[in-house]
Design a protein around this motif. Structure first.
Motif: not given
Length: 99
Positions: A93-99
Motif C-alpha cells: 500500500k502506498i500512502y500520500w504521506d510517504d511520497l
C-alpha cells in the motif's frame, strides 16, 4: 501456491465452504476502469453511424445514441467487475504521506 485468477474458498465457523471473490490483477482492473469505457464509446458511436447510414438517416444522431449506449454498457461492465473482484490484501500500500 495460489494463482491470481482462482477463486478463494473461505471456511466459516461451521466449516462450510463459502466462495469468495476473485483476486484482482491491477493491470486488468486498470484496463476495465480506463480503456474499456473508451473502447465502448468509440465502438458504440461507430455502430451507431453504421446503423444511421443503413437507415438513410442522420448518422450524427445515431452516433450520439450509440455513444450513450456504449457509456451505459461500460458503466454496467465496471459495476459487475467491481462486484466480482476484491483487492489483494497482500499488495503493498502506498500512502500520500510517504511520497
Amino acid at each position: 501456491m495460489k494463482m491470481g485468477n482462482q477463486e478463494e474458498v473461505i471456511h466459516n465457523q461451521n466449516n462450510k465452504k463459502v466462495q469468495g471473490k476473485k483476486s484482482t490483477n491491477m493491470l486488468l482492473a486498470a484496463f476495465v476502469m480506463f480503456i474499456f469505457p473508451i473502447i465502448a464509446v468509440i465502438l458504440g458511436a461507430y455502430l451507431g453511424a453504421c446503423i444511421g447510414e443503413a437507415m438513410n438517416s442522420s448518422s450524427i444522431i445515431f452516433q450520439i445514441i450509440g455513444g450513450l449506449v456504449g457509456v451505459i454498457i461500460a458503466g454496467i461492465g465496471i459495476k459487475l467487475f467491481d462486484k466480482a473482484s476484491k483487492v489483494d490484501e497482500k499488495a503493498e500500500k502506498i500512502y500520500w504521506d510517504d511520497l
